[in-house]
Design a protein around this motif. Structure first.
Motif, PDB file in Angstrom:
ATOM      1  N   UNK A  18       2.674   8.001   4.473  1.00 22.56           N
ATOM      2  CA  UNK A  18       2.221   8.956   3.463  1.00 22.56           C
ATOM      3  C   UNK A  18       3.389   9.452   2.616  1.00 22.56           C
ATOM      4  N   UNK A  19       4.537   9.640   3.252  1.00 22.58           N
ATOM      5  CA  UNK A  19       5.717  10.066   2.498  1.00 22.58           C
ATOM      6  C   UNK A  19       6.130   8.967   1.519  1.00 22.58           C
ATOM      7  N   UNK A  20       6.037   7.732   1.961  1.00 24.20           N
ATOM      8  CA  UNK A  20       6.365   6.608   1.079  1.00 24.20           C
ATOM      9  C   UNK A  20       5.426   6.581  -0.119  1.00 24.20           C
ATOM     10  N   UNK A  21       4.146   6.733   0.180  1.00 21.41           N
ATOM     11  CA  UNK A  21       3.161   6.713  -0.905  1.00 21.41           C
ATOM     12  C   UNK A  21       3.431   7.846  -1.888  1.00 21.41           C
ATOM     13  N   UNK A  22       3.807   8.993  -1.346  1.00 19.52           N
ATOM     14  CA  UNK A  22       4.075  10.138  -2.203  1.00 19.52           C
ATOM     15  C   UNK A  22       5.247   9.843  -3.142  1.00 19.52           C
ATOM     16  N   UNK A  23       6.333   9.327  -2.568  1.00 22.60           N
ATOM     17  CA  UNK A  23       7.511   9.012  -3.384  1.00 22.60           C
ATOM     18  C   UNK A  23       7.148   7.973  -4.443  1.00 22.60           C
ATOM     19  N   UNK A  24       6.441   6.942  -4.022  1.00 18.52           N
ATOM     20  CA  UNK A  24       6.090   5.886  -4.969  1.00 18.52           C
ATOM     21  C   UNK A  24       5.212   6.422  -6.087  1.00 18.52           C
ATOM     22  N   UNK A  25       4.292   7.278  -5.727  1.00 13.88           N
ATOM     23  CA  UNK A  25       3.396   7.836  -6.735  1.00 13.88           C
ATOM     24  C   UNK A  25       4.161   8.702  -7.731  1.00 13.88           C
ATOM     25  N   UNK A  26       5.083   9.525  -7.217  1.00 12.76           N
ATOM     26  CA  UNK A  26       5.864  10.393  -8.109  1.00 12.76           C
ATOM     27  C   UNK A  26       6.747   9.578  -9.048  1.00 12.76           C
ATOM     28  N   UNK A  27       7.448   8.581  -8.504  1.00 15.17           N
ATOM     29  CA  UNK A  27       8.354   7.829  -9.377  1.00 15.17           C
ATOM     30  C   UNK A  27       7.559   7.035 -10.412  1.00 15.17           C
ATOM     31  N   UNK A  28       6.430   6.507 -10.005  1.00 10.42           N
ATOM     32  CA  UNK A  28       5.618   5.759 -10.979  1.00 10.42           C
ATOM     33  C   UNK A  28       5.229   6.658 -12.133  1.00 10.42           C
ATOM     34  N   UNK A  29       4.928   7.891 -11.804  1.00  8.51           N
ATOM     35  CA  UNK A  29       4.523   8.818 -12.854  1.00  8.51           C
ATOM     36  C   UNK A  29       5.678   9.072 -13.820  1.00  8.51           C
ATOM     37  N   UNK A  30       6.873   9.283 -13.262  1.00  6.69           N
ATOM     38  CA  UNK A  30       8.035   9.519 -14.127  1.00  6.69           C
ATOM     39  C   UNK A  30       8.347   8.286 -14.961  1.00  6.69           C
ATOM     40  N   UNK A  31       8.288   7.122 -14.339  1.00 11.02           N
ATOM     41  CA  UNK A  31       8.589   5.894 -15.077  1.00 11.02           C
ATOM     42  C   UNK A  31       7.636   5.737 -16.250  1.00 11.02           C
ATOM     43  N   UNK A  32       6.388   6.008 -15.989  1.00  9.50           N
ATOM     44  CA  UNK A  32       5.393   5.869 -17.042  1.00  9.50           C
ATOM     45  C   UNK A  32       5.699   6.807 -18.203  1.00  9.50           C
ATOM     46  N   UNK A  33       6.143   8.018 -17.872  1.00 10.47           N
ATOM     47  CA  UNK A  33       6.441   8.977 -18.935  1.00 10.47           C
ATOM     48  C   UNK A  33       7.589   8.514 -19.817  1.00 10.47           C
ATOM     49  N   UNK A  34       8.491   7.727 -19.247  1.00  4.32           N
ATOM     50  CA  UNK A  34       9.630   7.215 -20.026  1.00  4.32           C
ATOM     51  C   UNK A  34       9.327   5.821 -20.591  1.00  4.32           C
ATOM     52  N   UNK A  35       8.081   5.408 -20.453  1.00  3.68           N
ATOM     53  CA  UNK A  35       7.588   4.108 -20.926  1.00  3.68           C
ATOM     54  C   UNK A  35       8.189   2.917 -20.189  1.00  3.68           C
ATOM     55  N   UNK A  36       8.519   3.120 -18.961  1.00  2.00           N
ATOM     56  CA  UNK A  36       8.902   1.960 -18.152  1.00  2.00           C
ATOM     57  C   UNK A  36       7.619   1.372 -17.580  1.00  2.00           C
ATOM     58  N   UNK A  37       7.567   0.052 -17.508  1.00  2.00           N
ATOM     59  CA  UNK A  37       6.387  -0.613 -16.954  1.00  2.00           C
ATOM     60  C   UNK A  37       6.785  -1.492 -15.776  1.00  2.00           C
ATOM     61  N   UNK A  38       5.885  -1.610 -14.853  1.00  2.00           N
ATOM     62  CA  UNK A  38       6.238  -2.294 -13.612  1.00  2.00           C
ATOM     63  C   UNK A  38       6.329  -3.801 -13.775  1.00  2.00           C
ATOM     64  N   UNK A  39       7.334  -4.366 -13.118  1.00  2.00           N
ATOM     65  CA  UNK A  39       7.424  -5.817 -13.027  1.00  2.00           C
ATOM     66  C   UNK A  39       7.529  -6.159 -11.547  1.00  2.00           C
ATOM     67  N   UNK A  40       6.796  -7.191 -11.139  1.00  2.00           N
ATOM     68  CA  UNK A  40       6.858  -7.615  -9.742  1.00  2.00           C
ATOM     69  C   UNK A  40       7.371  -9.044  -9.714  1.00  2.00           C
ATOM     70  N   UNK A  41       8.540  -9.193  -9.171  1.00  2.87           N
ATOM     71  CA  UNK A  41       9.146 -10.520  -9.113  1.00  2.87           C
ATOM     72  C   UNK A  41       9.111 -11.006  -7.664  1.00  2.87           C
ATOM     73  N   UNK A  42       9.371 -12.312  -7.454  1.00  2.00           N
ATOM     74  CA  UNK A  42       9.294 -12.858  -6.091  1.00  2.00           C
ATOM     75  C   UNK A  42      10.296 -12.209  -5.150  1.00  2.00           C
ATOM     76  N   UNK A  43       9.942 -12.229  -3.873  1.00  2.00           N
ATOM     77  CA  UNK A  43      10.861 -11.705  -2.859  1.00  2.00           C
ATOM     78  C   UNK A  43      11.978 -12.696  -2.594  1.00  2.00           C
ATOM     79  N   UNK A  44      11.748 -13.969  -2.939  1.00  2.00           N
ATOM     80  CA  UNK A  44      12.847 -14.929  -2.815  1.00  2.00           C
ATOM     81  C   UNK A  44      13.017 -15.678  -4.121  1.00  2.00           C
ATOM     82  N   UNK A  45      14.255 -16.101  -4.334  1.00  2.00           N
ATOM     83  CA  UNK A  45      14.625 -16.785  -5.565  1.00  2.00           C
ATOM     84  C   UNK A  45      15.539 -17.941  -5.179  1.00  2.00           C
ATOM     85  N   UNK A  46      15.843 -18.776  -6.161  1.00  2.00           N
ATOM     86  CA  UNK A  46      16.841 -19.807  -5.916  1.00  2.00           C
ATOM     87  C   UNK A  46      18.178 -19.136  -5.631  1.00  2.00           C
ATOM     88  N   UNK A  47      18.842 -19.625  -4.616  1.00  2.00           N
ATOM     89  CA  UNK A  47      20.106 -19.017  -4.189  1.00  2.00           C
ATOM     90  C   UNK A  47      21.083 -18.869  -5.346  1.00  2.00           C
TER      91      UNK A  47
END
Length: 425
Positions: A18-47
């Motif tokens: 729940x604490x994790x969800x809270x932090x994630x929710x708060x930061x997402x809100x701040x990011x949105x206010x500054x017009x940052x948008x989420x990007x999800x990239x792979x957990x692994x990449x070429x070395x």
RNA sequence: GCGACUAUGGCGAAGUGGUUAACGCACCGGAUUGUGGCUCCGGCAUUCGUGGGUUCGAGUCCCACUAGUCGCCCCA
């Protein structure tokens, strides 16, 4: 012995999640206010991406990467940090095509093969932003102000922002040489670590915690004294903008970041305090050459990243209370077979009305069901026995106040919503 | 990667070679009829991280492994 979690990994259990969800929710809100948008990239990449992006001589690449060959023999690596993957995606999808500043944020697990310690896991989580496409010092300042905003919003105490400029390819080599020349004279008096730093990454000597080394480097030249015109102009503009934004900060000429790609602005958010209370929770800076280095156009970037584990650790150590969850609107207490059947249906209706509700599945006695309701943090107990069932009513008890009254079975959800001053829905 | 310390039930924690492994918390049940607290009673580790060794006998000694903690390196 049952299988245990791999070393350096952590299960985030209910109560913590729940604490994790809270932090994630708060930061997402701040990011949105500054017009940052989420990007999800792979957990692994070429070395190779991390070798080139993070830097061959960094500790991360030299000894901390989770690298493996896949079934076709390709060398892949679990991402040790977030920037390289984001830059790769930025280039690969030509997000630079529009003449705009592109603001991206990410959050998720990172992996580094290290000895676990408090605040250091092999799988850990970072939240970060990257802004591409502008050299404006106001952007540097805004990025720092965003991080500052988030940390203060979450209640971090004793926070300090250190800023520095690490120069650029035009001015850093000369400074680096000047530093090496200066330190060469006292080389033998430096600690063994610094002697090796002198060869690998001389700027890091300035960051040594040894008193002896600190003294020896007391009057060593600093990067700030060797900045080229454009870097010096930029740095003062950054500081002016920070001042204008009201973000307290300290110029720390000895601040050095570990990754190779930083140019000009480098910064760290440090929590001051004793022992584990202290430490860096967020680092960031400008990386004007990285996009080109990774095959894109010459687009500048700046960003920061902070560790969620460390943030939560600091907040916990400072006594900041975060949501722990586990609240429940209604616990339906039922006595007897017929009532239990009805309780199942009643819970269904309560949930449909937007309330959280649960029932007893363990055939507990009335008293035990009350205890369970307490343990679940239920706000209301809905009691349903033979008598109530026959009359089509329930006893509705407010567990905080002890008030109890009878309401029709059909109107329980409405009654609870009304008492919670919440709209049905 | 190097060094140090630690490892007993869901949690905390006694036990320092000798028969059935304290205690506290939590949990479950009960103290006559359907109301949460308190109190009282009862229950709850064939087993002491894993594997091997020493011994007549090991949770207690030794070794290895695993994991955790702390320091270093570095970093989030």
């Amino acid at each position: 012995m049952p299988i245990q979690k791999p070393r350096g990994t952590e299960d985030i259990l209910p109560g913590q999640s729940e604490a994790w969800q809270y932090v994630e929710q708060r930061v997402r809100e701040w990011f949105t206010r500054y017009r940052y948008r989420e990007i999800r990239t792979p957990l692994f990449e070429h070395t190779e991406l991390f070798q080139r992006g993070v830097g061959e001589t960094t500790d991360i690449v030299e000894k901390e990467m989770y690298t493996f060959a896949d079934r076709k023999g390709r060398s892949l690596t679990l991402r040790p940090e977030g920037t390289a993957g984001v830059v790769r995606a930025f280039v690969e999808h030509k997000l630079y095509a529009e003449p705009d500043v592109v603001k991206l944020y990410y959050l998720g697990p990172m992996f580094r093969y290290e000895r676990p310690q408090a605040g250091r896991q092999r799988q850990f989580h970072q939240i970060g932003v990257e802004a591409f496409g502008s050299l404006d010092a106001r952007l540097d300042a805004e990025v720092m102000e965003l991080a500052w905003r988030i940390f203060t919003d979450l209640g971090v105490q004793n926070l300090r922002l250190d800023v520095n400029s690490v120069g650029c390819p035009a001015c850093r080599p000369a400074y680096r040489q000047a530093l090496v020349d200066q330190l060469a004279g006292v080389k033998d008096e430096l600690c063994p670590d610094c002697q090796s730093r002198l060869l690998r990454n001389p700027l890091r000597v300035l960051d040594c915690k040894q008193e002896r080394c600190k003294a020896l480097t007391q009057d060593a030249p600093t990067m700030l004294d060797h900045l080229c015109d454009s870097c010096r102009t930029h740095f003062s503009a950054v500081r002016e903008a920070l001042e204008a934004l009201g973000v307290p900060h300290t110029v720390n000429p000895r601040l050095v970041r570990g990754l190779d790609y930083y140019t000009q602005t480098a910064f760290e958010f440090i929590v001051e305090g004793e022992g584990h209370l202290a430490g860096t929770i967020c680092g960031g800076g400008r990386y004007n050459g990285l996009v080109a280095e990774l095959g894109g156009p010459d687009v500048p970037g700046i960003g920061f990243a902070f560790g969620v584990e460390r943030l939560l650790y600091v907040l916990a150590a400072q006594g900041t209370r975060l949501p722990a969850g586990g609240d429940l609107d209604c616990f339906v207490i039922a006595l007897g077979e017929a009532a239990k059947n009805q309780a199942l249906l009643l819970a269904q209706r309560l949930r449909a009305a937007g309330l959280s509700a649960d029932i007893d599945y363990l055939d507990r006695k009335l008293k035990a069901q009350f205890k369970v309701a307490d343990r679940y943090g239920a706000r209301f107990a809905v009691i349903l026995g033979d008598d109530e069932l026959a009359r089509g009513v329930v006893q509705l008890k407010n567990l905080a106040t002890g008030e109890q009254d009878e309401v029709p079975l059909a109107g329980v959800a409405e009654a609870v919503c009304q008492r919670l001053d919440r709209r049905e829905g």
